[in-house]
Design a protein around this motif. Sequence first.
Motif, mmCIF file in Angstrom:
data_model
loop_
_atom_site.group_PDB
_atom_site.id
_atom_site.type_symbol
_atom_site.label_atom_id
_atom_site.label_comp_id
_atom_site.label_asym_id
_atom_site.label_seq_id
_atom_site.Cartn_x
_atom_site.Cartn_y
_atom_site.Cartn_z
ATOM 1 N N SER A 1 0.870 -1.175 0.000
ATOM 2 C CA SER A 1 0.000 0.000 0.000
ATOM 3 C C SER A 1 0.902 1.218 0.000
ATOM 4 O O SER A 1 1.678 1.412 0.933
ATOM 5 C CB SER A 1 -0.905 0.003 1.227
ATOM 6 N N ASP A 2 0.831 2.016 -1.056
ATOM 7 C CA ASP A 2 1.647 3.226 -1.121
ATOM 8 C C ASP A 2 1.086 4.338 -0.250
ATOM 9 O O ASP A 2 1.820 5.201 0.216
ATOM 10 C CB ASP A 2 1.771 3.712 -2.565
ATOM 11 N N GLU A 3 -0.243 4.341 -0.065
ATOM 12 C CA GLU A 3 -0.908 5.308 0.802
ATOM 13 C C GLU A 3 -2.346 4.840 1.013
ATOM 14 O O GLU A 3 -2.836 3.964 0.313
ATOM 15 C CB GLU A 3 -0.897 6.708 0.182
ATOM 16 N N GLY A 4 -3.017 5.398 1.964
ATOM 17 C CA GLY A 4 -4.419 5.072 2.196
ATOM 18 C C GLY A 4 -4.624 3.654 2.710
ATOM 19 O O GLY A 4 -3.735 3.076 3.326
ATOM 20 N N PHE A 5 -5.803 3.105 2.441
ATOM 21 C CA PHE A 5 -6.189 1.825 3.012
ATOM 22 C C PHE A 5 -6.374 0.726 1.974
ATOM 23 O O PHE A 5 -6.760 -0.388 2.306
ATOM 24 C CB PHE A 5 -7.474 1.993 3.826
ATOM 25 N N ALA A 6 -6.116 1.025 0.710
ATOM 26 C CA ALA A 6 -6.197 0.013 -0.346
ATOM 27 C C ALA A 6 -4.860 -0.701 -0.453
ATOM 28 O O ALA A 6 -3.799 -0.088 -0.300
ATOM 29 C CB ALA A 6 -6.563 0.665 -1.676
ATOM 30 N N THR A 7 -4.917 -2.003 -0.704
ATOM 31 C CA THR A 7 -3.708 -2.804 -0.846
ATOM 32 C C THR A 7 -3.782 -3.628 -2.124
ATOM 33 O O THR A 7 -4.866 -3.928 -2.628
ATOM 34 C CB THR A 7 -3.517 -3.775 0.340
ATOM 35 N N THR A 8 -2.621 -3.970 -2.637
ATOM 36 C CA THR A 8 -2.512 -4.926 -3.724
ATOM 37 C C THR A 8 -1.634 -6.064 -3.231
ATOM 38 O O THR A 8 -0.491 -5.843 -2.820
ATOM 39 C CB THR A 8 -1.884 -4.291 -4.985
ATOM 40 N N GLN B 1 -6.805 -7.080 -5.232
ATOM 41 C CA GLN B 1 -7.073 -5.767 -4.650
ATOM 42 C C GLN B 1 -7.994 -5.922 -3.444
ATOM 43 O O GLN B 1 -9.082 -6.488 -3.564
ATOM 44 C CB GLN B 1 -7.757 -4.856 -5.674
ATOM 45 N N ILE B 2 -7.567 -5.415 -2.300
ATOM 46 C CA ILE B 2 -8.379 -5.417 -1.087
ATOM 47 C C ILE B 2 -8.312 -4.018 -0.494
ATOM 48 O O ILE B 2 -7.246 -3.417 -0.425
ATOM 49 C CB ILE B 2 -7.876 -6.475 -0.074
ATOM 50 N N ASP B 3 -9.468 -3.502 -0.079
ATOM 51 C CA ASP B 3 -9.537 -2.131 0.417
ATOM 52 C C ASP B 3 -10.412 -2.092 1.667
ATOM 53 O O ASP B 3 -11.592 -2.440 1.619
ATOM 54 C CB ASP B 3 -10.117 -1.221 -0.668
ATOM 55 N N ALA B 4 -9.841 -1.648 2.762
ATOM 56 C CA ALA B 4 -10.578 -1.572 4.027
ATOM 57 C C ALA B 4 -11.824 -0.701 3.916
ATOM 58 O O ALA B 4 -12.767 -0.873 4.693
ATOM 59 C CB ALA B 4 -9.661 -1.051 5.133
ATOM 60 N N LEU B 5 -11.851 0.209 2.940
ATOM 61 C CA LEU B 5 -12.991 1.117 2.782
ATOM 62 C C LEU B 5 -13.942 0.693 1.663
ATOM 63 O O LEU B 5 -14.878 1.423 1.341
ATOM 64 C CB LEU B 5 -12.479 2.540 2.531
ATOM 65 N N ASP B 6 -13.717 -0.458 1.051
ATOM 66 C CA ASP B 6 -14.567 -0.969 -0.043
ATOM 67 C C ASP B 6 -14.619 -0.026 -1.247
ATOM 68 O O ASP B 6 -15.617 0.018 -1.959
ATOM 69 C CB ASP B 6 -16.014 -1.206 0.447
#
Length: 132
Positions: free
Chosen positions: A10-17, A26-31
């Motif tokens: 994750s480069d920033e925020g809550f999304a990850t690859t 792709q998974i994102d804590a904020l959907d």
Amino acid sequence: MSDIQTSTVSDEGFATTSQVGGFDLQIDALDEEGPNPNATLVATYASCFLPAFRVGGQKTGFDDLGKIQIDADADLDESDDLTEIRFDVYVEADLSDEEFAAIADLAEDICHVHTALRDDLRADVTVVGDAF
């Protein structure tokens, strides 16, 4: 050497690859950019349970169950922690409740995610600073 290796960034925020084998997940804590981790866990559990259900069918003499669909529901507490997971398994084959129960019991024993969901399986965490 590990049996499974992944890399999650994750480069920033809550999304990850996550790199899983040759696949990006792709998974994102904020959907926003992908499903959240809890939803991904529930989907992974169902994706493991379904083929395990097929194998359970084969082991009980039912080689052709036809189409199978799992609709999963999960409940979260006020901290967004999973508290309950439910599967509704729809099977094209017409078997008795007892036969389906026997297959489901075997599927629980076969499904690796079912086995992994236990209190004593936690990540051993090591943090390395100034890494980039």
